[in-house]
Each structure stands twice: as C-alpha cells, then as structure tokens.
Write a protein that holds these residues in place. Sequence first.
Motif, PDB file in Angstrom:
ATOM      1  N   MET A   1       0.912  -1.093   0.017  1.00 64.91           N
ATOM      2  CA  MET A   1      -0.279   0.086   0.031  1.00 64.91           C
ATOM      3  C   MET A   1       0.946   1.226   0.234  1.00 64.91           C
ATOM      4  N   VAL A   2       1.827   1.327   0.849  1.00 63.56           N
ATOM      5  CA  VAL A   2       2.664   2.375   0.766  1.00 63.56           C
ATOM      6  C   VAL A   2       4.007   2.155  -0.109  1.00 63.56           C
ATOM      7  N   ARG A   3       4.137   1.190  -0.774  1.00 66.05           N
ATOM      8  CA  ARG A   3       5.151   0.968  -2.017  1.00 66.05           C
ATOM      9  C   ARG A   3       6.491   0.998  -1.239  1.00 66.05           C
ATOM     10  N   ALA A   4       6.394   0.186  -0.291  1.00 62.99           N
ATOM     11  CA  ALA A   4       7.987   0.376   0.518  1.00 62.99           C
ATOM     12  C   ALA A   4       9.062  -0.310  -0.629  1.00 62.99           C
ATOM     13  N   ARG A   5      10.192   0.278  -0.367  1.00 62.30           N
ATOM     14  CA  ARG A   5      11.478  -0.229  -1.386  1.00 62.30           C
ATOM     15  C   ARG A   5      11.803  -1.460  -0.975  1.00 62.30           C
ATOM     16  N   GLU A  40     -11.996 -13.387   8.617  1.00 63.33           N
ATOM     17  CA  GLU A  40     -11.394 -12.266   9.748  1.00 63.33           C
ATOM     18  C   GLU A  40     -10.652 -11.136   9.019  1.00 63.33           C
ATOM     19  N   THR A  41     -11.214 -10.420   8.147  1.00 56.22           N
ATOM     20  CA  THR A  41     -10.718  -9.360   6.986  1.00 56.22           C
ATOM     21  C   THR A  41     -10.032  -8.303   8.078  1.00 56.22           C
ATOM     22  N   GLU A  42     -10.453  -8.073   9.202  1.00 55.02           N
ATOM     23  CA  GLU A  42     -10.039  -6.906  10.007  1.00 55.02           C
ATOM     24  C   GLU A  42      -8.523  -7.318  10.420  1.00 55.02           C
ATOM     25  N   VAL A  43      -8.421  -8.312  10.650  1.00 52.61           N
ATOM     26  CA  VAL A  43      -7.101  -8.921  11.096  1.00 52.61           C
ATOM     27  C   VAL A  43      -6.096  -8.425  10.137  1.00 52.61           C
ATOM     28  N   PHE A  44      -6.161  -8.596   8.758  1.00 50.15           N
ATOM     29  CA  PHE A  44      -5.373  -8.458   7.549  1.00 50.15           C
ATOM     30  C   PHE A  44      -5.360  -7.061   7.372  1.00 50.15           C
ATOM     31  N   ALA A  45      -6.424  -6.344   7.517  1.00 52.01           N
ATOM     32  CA  ALA A  45      -6.276  -4.791   7.171  1.00 52.01           C
ATOM     33  C   ALA A  45      -5.391  -4.103   8.411  1.00 52.01           C
ATOM     34  N   GLN A  46      -5.618  -4.780   9.488  1.00 55.16           N
ATOM     35  CA  GLN A  46      -4.861  -3.891  10.817  1.00 55.16           C
ATOM     36  C   GLN A  46      -3.292  -4.330  10.688  1.00 55.16           C
ATOM     37  N   GLU A  47      -3.021  -5.629  10.210  1.00 52.60           N
ATOM     38  CA  GLU A  47      -1.740  -5.828   9.967  1.00 52.60           C
ATOM     39  C   GLU A  47      -1.032  -5.070   8.945  1.00 52.60           C
ATOM     40  N   ALA A  48      -1.725  -4.706   7.761  1.00 51.61           N
ATOM     41  CA  ALA A  48      -1.247  -4.096   6.838  1.00 51.61           C
ATOM     42  C   ALA A  48      -0.933  -2.532   7.064  1.00 51.61           C
ATOM     43  N   ALA A  49      -1.843  -2.043   7.735  1.00 49.96           N
ATOM     44  CA  ALA A  49      -1.775  -1.011   8.192  1.00 49.96           C
ATOM     45  C   ALA A  49      -0.646  -0.565   9.146  1.00 49.96           C
ATOM     46  N   ASP A  72      -8.318   1.666   5.955  1.00 48.27           N
ATOM     47  CA  ASP A  72      -9.451   1.461   5.166  1.00 48.27           C
ATOM     48  C   ASP A  72      -9.124   1.207   3.649  1.00 48.27           C
ATOM     49  N   ALA A  73      -8.033   1.469   2.887  1.00 52.03           N
ATOM     50  CA  ALA A  73      -7.891   1.050   1.678  1.00 52.03           C
ATOM     51  C   ALA A  73      -7.630  -0.554   1.537  1.00 52.03           C
ATOM     52  N   THR A  74      -6.973  -1.017   2.552  1.00 49.80           N
ATOM     53  CA  THR A  74      -6.752  -2.489   2.585  1.00 49.80           C
ATOM     54  C   THR A  74      -7.966  -3.129   2.765  1.00 49.80           C
ATOM     55  N   LEU A  75      -8.975  -2.738   3.398  1.00 50.52           N
ATOM     56  CA  LEU A  75     -10.234  -3.393   3.860  1.00 50.52           C
ATOM     57  C   LEU A  75     -11.111  -3.512   2.649  1.00 50.52           C
ATOM     58  N   SER A  76     -11.093  -2.406   2.024  1.00 49.31           N
ATOM     59  CA  SER A  76     -11.755  -2.062   0.672  1.00 49.31           C
ATOM     60  C   SER A  76     -11.274  -3.084  -0.349  1.00 49.31           C
ATOM     61  N   ASP A  77     -10.032  -3.112  -0.533  1.00 47.15           N
ATOM     62  CA  ASP A  77      -9.484  -3.917  -1.534  1.00 47.15           C
ATOM     63  C   ASP A  77      -9.771  -5.309  -1.237  1.00 47.15           C
TER      64      ASP A  77
END
Length: 105
Positions: A1-5, A40-49, A72-77
């Motif tokens: 999401m943040v395009r980490a190098r 359990e999508t909230e777990v994955f969205a929280q981890e991504a954030a 929010d973007a991860t959960l939406s995706d």
Amino acid sequence: MVRARKITDEMAITGRRILWQIFAMKKGLNPDYIMPTMEETEVFAQEAADVGTQAIKQGVARIQLSHKEIYDATLSDIKEARSILDLLMKENFIKKPDMAFIEKQ
C-alpha cells in the motif's frame, strides 16, 4: 500500500506482533485454529496498516499515508476482491472450493 522499497526486519516483526496481539491473544489458539480465516478481514487490514506505518517510520515507504488510510484502503481492497470472487463462483467461471477437503487439512 505504501510501496515500500524493501521489507525490513522491523516491518516483519510488526506483522508478527499484530497477528499475535489481535489473533492469538484475543481469539485464542488451538491445534485447529492457528491462523486467521479469510473471513477475519479486519486482522489482515490491521496488519497491513501497522506494517505500512512501520515502513513510513523507517523511511522505506514511497507513499505517505495515515494508518487509517492504509487500513480503510486495505479493507476495501479485500472486500472488493471477495465480491469479485463470489461473483465468479456464482456465475460458474470458477469452481467453489471443496470445503470438505479444506476442513480435513
């Protein structure tokens, strides 16, 4: 999401930590339940954030977003991908998974 190098050790540790805090401590672990389910999508969205925020803190992110924006973007995706998958299964473009086989694993 943040395009980490790159993925730093700290980012990996952050990902593991959030899985432990949200998943293991709150939901409990047992031999049949060692990872969050795809429902359990909230777990994955929280981890991504959390991992994205760590990347920003370490200066390896190419895009600066807030924790909430990443969440929010991860959960939406995730929801959009699941909706597309459900439609593809409904229209018989792909087969539904054999749940009996999956539950045996």
